[in-house]
Design a protein around this motif. Structure first.
Motif, PDB file in Angstrom:
ATOM      1  N   HIS A  54       0.841  -1.195   0.000  1.00  0.00           N
ATOM      2  CA  HIS A  54       0.000   0.000   0.000  1.00  0.00           C
ATOM      3  C   HIS A  54       0.878   1.247   0.000  1.00  0.00           C
ATOM      4  O   HIS A  54       1.641   1.485   0.930  1.00  0.00           O
ATOM      5  N   LEU A  55       0.760   2.018  -1.053  1.00  0.00           N
ATOM      6  CA  LEU A  55       1.500   3.268  -1.183  1.00  0.00           C
ATOM      7  C   LEU A  55       0.622   4.271  -1.941  1.00  0.00           C
ATOM      8  O   LEU A  55       0.661   4.332  -3.169  1.00  0.00           O
ATOM      9  N   PRO A  56      -0.226   5.005  -1.211  1.00  0.00           N
ATOM     10  CA  PRO A  56      -1.094   5.972  -1.877  1.00  0.00           C
ATOM     11  C   PRO A  56      -0.293   6.965  -2.719  1.00  0.00           C
ATOM     12  O   PRO A  56       0.816   7.365  -2.357  1.00  0.00           O
ATOM     13  N   THR A  57      -0.874   7.372  -3.816  1.00  0.00           N
ATOM     14  CA  THR A  57      -0.186   8.237  -4.770  1.00  0.00           C
ATOM     15  C   THR A  57       0.427   9.459  -4.116  1.00  0.00           C
ATOM     16  O   THR A  57       1.582   9.796  -4.383  1.00  0.00           O
ATOM     17  N   GLY A  58      -0.308  10.129  -3.256  1.00  0.00           N
ATOM     18  CA  GLY A  58       0.195  11.342  -2.623  1.00  0.00           C
ATOM     19  C   GLY A  58       1.386  11.125  -1.712  1.00  0.00           C
ATOM     20  O   GLY A  58       2.114  12.062  -1.394  1.00  0.00           O
ATOM     21  N   PRO A  73      11.394  -3.551 -10.769  1.00  0.00           N
ATOM     22  CA  PRO A  73      10.279  -2.866 -11.419  1.00  0.00           C
ATOM     23  C   PRO A  73       9.043  -2.803 -10.519  1.00  0.00           C
ATOM     24  O   PRO A  73       8.870  -3.608  -9.606  1.00  0.00           O
ATOM     25  N   VAL A  74       8.189  -1.860 -10.828  1.00  0.00           N
ATOM     26  CA  VAL A  74       6.979  -1.609 -10.054  1.00  0.00           C
ATOM     27  C   VAL A  74       5.774  -1.657 -10.995  1.00  0.00           C
ATOM     28  O   VAL A  74       5.848  -1.193 -12.131  1.00  0.00           O
ATOM     29  N   VAL A  75       4.679  -2.214 -10.500  1.00  0.00           N
ATOM     30  CA  VAL A  75       3.393  -2.193 -11.210  1.00  0.00           C
ATOM     31  C   VAL A  75       2.399  -1.504 -10.286  1.00  0.00           C
ATOM     32  O   VAL A  75       2.315  -1.842  -9.109  1.00  0.00           O
ATOM     33  N   THR A  76       1.661  -0.529 -10.821  1.00  0.00           N
ATOM     34  CA  THR A  76       0.697   0.214 -10.016  1.00  0.00           C
ATOM     35  C   THR A  76      -0.728  -0.185 -10.371  1.00  0.00           C
ATOM     36  O   THR A  76      -1.015  -0.543 -11.516  1.00  0.00           O
ATOM     37  N   TYR A  77      -1.599  -0.131  -9.370  1.00  0.00           N
ATOM     38  CA  TYR A  77      -3.026  -0.269  -9.650  1.00  0.00           C
ATOM     39  C   TYR A  77      -3.821   0.629  -8.725  1.00  0.00           C
ATOM     40  O   TYR A  77      -3.350   1.048  -7.680  1.00  0.00           O
ATOM     41  N   CYS A  78      -5.037   0.899  -9.158  1.00  0.00           N
ATOM     42  CA  CYS A  78      -5.964   1.700  -8.378  1.00  0.00           C
ATOM     43  C   CYS A  78      -7.331   1.027  -8.486  1.00  0.00           C
ATOM     44  O   CYS A  78      -7.406  -0.195  -8.568  1.00  0.00           O
ATOM     45  N   TRP A  79      -8.387   1.803  -8.530  1.00  0.00           N
ATOM     46  CA  TRP A  79      -9.727   1.242  -8.537  1.00  0.00           C
ATOM     47  C   TRP A  79     -10.045   0.494  -9.829  1.00  0.00           C
ATOM     48  O   TRP A  79     -10.397  -0.665  -9.808  1.00  0.00           O
ATOM     49  N   GLY A  80     -10.003   1.160 -10.964  1.00  0.00           N
ATOM     50  CA  GLY A  80     -10.378   0.499 -12.209  1.00  0.00           C
ATOM     51  C   GLY A  80     -10.263   1.411 -13.397  1.00  0.00           C
ATOM     52  O   GLY A  80      -9.665   2.478 -13.341  1.00  0.00           O
ATOM     53  N   PRO A  81     -10.894   1.005 -14.501  1.00  0.00           N
ATOM     54  CA  PRO A  81     -10.735   1.746 -15.745  1.00  0.00           C
ATOM     55  C   PRO A  81     -11.345   3.140 -15.732  1.00  0.00           C
ATOM     56  O   PRO A  81     -10.996   3.971 -16.557  1.00  0.00           O
ATOM     57  N   GLY A  82     -12.237   3.428 -14.788  1.00  0.00           N
ATOM     58  CA  GLY A  82     -12.825   4.754 -14.708  1.00  0.00           C
ATOM     59  C   GLY A  82     -12.023   5.699 -13.829  1.00  0.00           C
ATOM     60  O   GLY A  82     -12.484   6.781 -13.486  1.00  0.00           O
ATOM     61  N   CYS A  83     -10.817   5.291 -13.480  1.00  0.00           N
ATOM     62  CA  CYS A  83      -9.988   6.039 -12.543  1.00  0.00           C
ATOM     63  C   CYS A  83      -8.576   6.129 -13.118  1.00  0.00           C
ATOM     64  O   CYS A  83      -8.071   5.152 -13.658  1.00  0.00           O
ATOM     65  N   ALA A  86      -3.909   4.923 -10.926  1.00  0.00           N
ATOM     66  CA  ALA A  86      -2.729   4.106 -11.212  1.00  0.00           C
ATOM     67  C   ALA A  86      -1.792   4.821 -12.178  1.00  0.00           C
ATOM     68  O   ALA A  86      -0.570   4.701 -12.074  1.00  0.00           O
ATOM     69  N   THR A  87      -2.358   5.584 -13.102  1.00  0.00           N
ATOM     70  CA  THR A  87      -1.552   6.362 -14.034  1.00  0.00           C
ATOM     71  C   THR A  87      -0.786   7.445 -13.290  1.00  0.00           C
ATOM     72  O   THR A  87       0.413   7.649 -13.522  1.00  0.00           O
ATOM     73  N   ARG A  88      -1.469   8.122 -12.382  1.00  0.00           N
ATOM     74  CA  ARG A  88      -0.814   9.171 -11.589  1.00  0.00           C
ATOM     75  C   ARG A  88       0.303   8.584 -10.717  1.00  0.00           C
ATOM     76  O   ARG A  88       1.377   9.160 -10.595  1.00  0.00           O
ATOM     77  N   ALA A  89       0.039   7.420 -10.127  1.00  0.00           N
ATOM     78  CA  ALA A  89       1.059   6.753  -9.305  1.00  0.00           C
ATOM     79  C   ALA A  89       2.246   6.331 -10.166  1.00  0.00           C
ATOM     80  O   ALA A  89       3.405   6.509  -9.770  1.00  0.00           O
ATOM     81  N   ALA A  90       1.964   5.777 -11.346  1.00  0.00           N
ATOM     82  CA  ALA A  90       3.045   5.364 -12.242  1.00  0.00           C
ATOM     83  C   ALA A  90       3.892   6.565 -12.651  1.00  0.00           C
ATOM     84  O   ALA A  90       5.128   6.480 -12.699  1.00  0.00           O
ATOM     85  N   LEU A  91       3.248   7.686 -12.940  1.00  0.00           N
ATOM     86  CA  LEU A  91       3.983   8.894 -13.309  1.00  0.00           C
ATOM     87  C   LEU A  91       4.858   9.369 -12.153  1.00  0.00           C
ATOM     88  O   LEU A  91       6.036   9.709 -12.351  1.00  0.00           O
ATOM     89  N   ALA A  92       4.316   9.374 -10.946  1.00  0.00           N
ATOM     90  CA  ALA A  92       5.100   9.806  -9.785  1.00  0.00           C
ATOM     91  C   ALA A  92       6.323   8.914  -9.590  1.00  0.00           C
ATOM     92  O   ALA A  92       7.425   9.402  -9.301  1.00  0.00           O
ATOM     93  N   LEU A  93       6.148   7.610  -9.768  1.00  0.00           N
ATOM     94  CA  LEU A  93       7.273   6.677  -9.616  1.00  0.00           C
ATOM     95  C   LEU A  93       8.279   6.833 -10.752  1.00  0.00           C
ATOM     96  O   LEU A  93       9.494   6.792 -10.528  1.00  0.00           O
ATOM     97  N   ALA A  94       7.789   7.020 -11.976  1.00  0.00           N
ATOM     98  CA  ALA A  94       8.689   7.218 -13.113  1.00  0.00           C
ATOM     99  C   ALA A  94       9.525   8.483 -12.921  1.00  0.00           C
ATOM    100  O   ALA A  94      10.722   8.497 -13.241  1.00  0.00           O
ATOM    101  N   ARG A  95       8.914   9.520 -12.372  1.00  0.00           N
ATOM    102  CA  ARG A  95       9.653  10.767 -12.114  1.00  0.00           C
ATOM    103  C   ARG A  95      10.768  10.553 -11.096  1.00  0.00           C
ATOM    104  O   ARG A  95      11.755  11.285 -11.096  1.00  0.00           O
ATOM    105  N   LEU A  96      10.605   9.547 -10.233  1.00  0.00           N
ATOM    106  CA  LEU A  96      11.645   9.225  -9.248  1.00  0.00           C
ATOM    107  C   LEU A  96      12.677   8.231  -9.792  1.00  0.00           C
ATOM    108  O   LEU A  96      13.597   7.856  -9.081  1.00  0.00           O
TER     109      LEU A  96
END
Length: 137
Positions: A54-58, A73-83, A86-96
């Protein structure tokens, strides 16, 4: 051959995965990645993918270095396709500097496929959704 299409679809496969592939990797016993649930604490408490961290995006900028090996490597997930969590989390991790993929479908499609969901009371299973399971892709 349309090289724009080849580039586009190759990039999608490089940066995205799906619930079936994540489940297969976990079932193998050596997934080769860390699975990150980027949802809130309240959502985590309702159920999560067994083995997920568990690692919330913020919290990623402040906590990722203490929790994650930059060589894994890391794989992110969130609620589902309407959310897009996971994209925001992946971007935050990629930036790091992490190698990261987003799991398409999130916990919603994980559950719809009938894969196990962990709660504080133990593992639960839902009946597979006949609209999603026969995909076979």
């Amino acid at each position: 051959m349309d090289l724009d299409a080849v580039t586009f679809f190759a990039a999608r496969l490089a940066f995205q995965t799906d619930v079936a592939d994540v489940n297969a990797a976990f079932t193998s016993g050596e997934p080769g990645f860390v699975l990150i649930d980027s949802r809130s604490a309240a959502s985590w408490a309702t159920g999560r993918i067994p083995g997920a961290l568990h690692l919330p995006t913020g919290e990623i900028p402040d906590r990722a270095a203490a929790l994650l090996d930059p060589g894994v490597p890391v794989v992110t997930y969130c609620w589902g396709p309407g959310c897009n969590g996971a994209t925001r989390a992946a971007l935050a991790l990629a930036r790091l500097g992490y190698v990261v993929q987003e799991m398409l479908g999130g916990i919603e499609y994980w559950t719809r496929e009938g894969f196990p969901v962990e709660t504080d009371a133990g593992l639960t299973y839902s009946d597979p959704d006949p609209l999603t399971v026969p995909c076979g892709c």
